[in-house]
Design a protein around this motif. Sequence first.
Motif, short mmCIF file in Angstrom:
data_model
loop_
_atom_site.label_atom_id
_atom_site.label_comp_id
_atom_site.label_asym_id
_atom_site.label_seq_id
_atom_site.Cartn_x
_atom_site.Cartn_y
_atom_site.Cartn_z
N SER A 13 -17.64 -57.31 4.14
CA SER A 13 -16.53 -58.00 4.76
C SER A 13 -16.14 -57.23 6.01
O SER A 13 -16.46 -56.05 6.15
CB SER A 13 -15.34 -58.09 3.80
OG SER A 13 -14.62 -56.88 3.80
N GLU A 40 -6.45 -54.21 5.88
CA GLU A 40 -6.59 -55.65 5.62
C GLU A 40 -5.43 -56.21 4.80
O GLU A 40 -5.40 -57.40 4.48
CB GLU A 40 -7.92 -55.94 4.92
CG GLU A 40 -8.09 -55.29 3.56
CD GLU A 40 -8.82 -53.96 3.63
OE1 GLU A 40 -8.36 -53.09 4.39
OE2 GLU A 40 -9.83 -53.81 2.92
N CYS A 41 -4.47 -55.36 4.43
CA CYS A 41 -3.32 -55.77 3.62
C CYS A 41 -2.01 -55.38 4.29
O CYS A 41 -2.01 -54.72 5.33
CB CYS A 41 -3.39 -55.12 2.24
SG CYS A 41 -4.93 -55.44 1.34
N ASP A 42 -0.92 -55.79 3.69
CA ASP A 42 0.42 -55.42 4.14
C ASP A 42 1.15 -54.73 3.02
O ASP A 42 1.15 -55.20 1.88
CB ASP A 42 1.22 -56.66 4.57
CG ASP A 42 0.65 -57.31 5.83
OD1 ASP A 42 0.22 -56.57 6.72
OD2 ASP A 42 0.64 -58.56 5.88
N CYS A 53 -2.31 -58.78 -0.09
CA CYS A 53 -3.64 -58.99 0.49
C CYS A 53 -4.06 -60.45 0.35
O CYS A 53 -5.25 -60.77 0.38
CB CYS A 53 -4.66 -58.10 -0.19
SG CYS A 53 -4.18 -56.38 -0.39
N HIS A 54 -3.12 -61.35 0.17
CA HIS A 54 -3.44 -62.75 -0.10
C HIS A 54 -3.84 -63.50 1.18
O HIS A 54 -3.39 -63.17 2.27
CB HIS A 54 -2.26 -63.44 -0.76
CG HIS A 54 -0.99 -63.37 0.04
ND1 HIS A 54 -0.26 -62.20 0.13
CD2 HIS A 54 -0.34 -64.29 0.79
CE1 HIS A 54 0.81 -62.42 0.90
NE2 HIS A 54 0.77 -63.69 1.31
N SER A 55 -4.71 -64.47 1.00
CA SER A 55 -5.12 -65.37 2.09
C SER A 55 -5.68 -64.61 3.28
O SER A 55 -5.34 -64.89 4.43
CB SER A 55 -3.93 -66.25 2.52
OG SER A 55 -3.36 -66.94 1.44
N ARG A 56 -6.57 -63.65 3.01
CA ARG A 56 -7.18 -62.85 4.09
C ARG A 56 -8.69 -63.07 4.17
O ARG A 56 -9.38 -62.33 4.89
CB ARG A 56 -6.90 -61.35 3.86
CG ARG A 56 -5.44 -60.99 3.59
CD ARG A 56 -4.55 -61.28 4.76
NE ARG A 56 -3.14 -61.19 4.42
CZ ARG A 56 -2.39 -60.10 4.61
NH1 ARG A 56 -2.91 -59.01 5.13
NH2 ARG A 56 -1.11 -60.11 4.29
N ASN A 57 -9.21 -64.01 3.42
CA ASN A 57 -10.65 -64.27 3.39
C ASN A 57 -11.44 -63.05 2.90
O ASN A 57 -12.59 -62.83 3.29
CB ASN A 57 -11.16 -64.70 4.77
CG ASN A 57 -12.46 -65.47 4.69
OD1 ASN A 57 -12.70 -66.21 3.73
ND2 ASN A 57 -13.32 -65.30 5.68
N LEU A 58 -10.84 -62.25 2.05
CA LEU A 58 -11.49 -61.05 1.52
C LEU A 58 -12.60 -61.42 0.54
O LEU A 58 -12.49 -62.38 -0.21
CB LEU A 58 -10.47 -60.16 0.81
CG LEU A 58 -9.31 -59.61 1.64
CD1 LEU A 58 -8.40 -58.76 0.75
CD2 LEU A 58 -9.83 -58.77 2.80
N ASN A 76 -8.38 -65.76 -1.86
CA ASN A 76 -9.42 -65.09 -1.09
C ASN A 76 -10.78 -65.61 -1.52
O ASN A 76 -10.86 -66.68 -2.14
CB ASN A 76 -9.32 -63.57 -1.27
CG ASN A 76 -8.21 -62.96 -0.43
OD1 ASN A 76 -8.27 -62.97 0.80
ND2 ASN A 76 -7.18 -62.43 -1.08
#
Length: 337
Positions: A13, A40-42, A53-58, A76
């Motif tokens: 990724s 990649e998270c907040d 880390c939601h909705s980040r295309n992880l 994700n």
Amino acid sequence: MGTVDLSIGQYHSPFQWLSHLRGRRRHAGWQAEDDDCPLECDCPSNYPTAMYCHSRNLQHVPYVPSHIKYVYLQRNQIAGIQDGVFDNATSLVWVVLFHNKLQSDKIGKNVFTKLKNLERLFLDHNELSHVPPNLPNSITDMRLCHNKISKLLPNSFEGMFNLTTLNLQANDIEDVGSAFKGLKSLTMLDMRKNKLKKIPNNLPERLQQLYLEFNNIETVPPGFFTMYPELQFVRLAHNKLTDKGLPAGVFNVSTLAELDLSFNKLEKIPLVSSNLENLYLQANKIKEFSLSSFCSTIDVTNFSKLRMLRLDANKISAKDIPAEAAYCLRRVAFIDV
């Protein structure tokens, strides 16, 4: 700082190398700062124990700092989780992974083993074919709905004596066997939209809510409700129940508060307890209004506590309700025929 092996991790990724680098910094003894959160998270400062880390295309689970208690990974593209991913974050209380692409054969056997404080595990809307193994006994709320689970093994929930809420809605389960036998704290079981042909047996005695709509259930076992003295809310709508499949007085138990038998094939109103408050019988084949189903005798001291009664989409009308019903059903606020 050394090189970063891009092959490390579960899946490739855009953020994978950043996640790995964060982990190396922590293990190397670097001072923990607010920026120890994966890029990649907040990790907002006003919620210092949460990681979003939601909705980040992880495509993988990122590095989770040890102080995090709530990790949100929903929506994700995560298909698998390797053993050890959460080993640094043993304080986790919530793990939210719904709406991913999780597959059972891509989840390690000990992924959740070390999470001794885990209370809520949300794995709904994935592609799981069975319940993940070796789940911690600390879990109280587990969601596995909208997966591809077809069978529950006897040890699927082994040792989970703190589990109070279990959601298995919208799977392909035909039989549960003895999978629920040890869940002594379970109060809510949701098995709507499965392929059950009978009501599960060996249910926990403390069960209060049982939701079985949209299955293929044809009968209710004799004395079923007397075995579960705390059961209050039962939903059996959209099944294949007939009068023949209901033993006499099977619903005449004082603990029931709500009973949903709508969208079945009943021709008679079954006998219910005078303590029942809500009864749903719409969309059956009921041909007559039997007042004796609610009150054995008609007098000022014997009346039903029923408040809601639905009989619409049957073969009766308002004129079929006798005048005496005003005495028996004196607490009813709504009757729909």
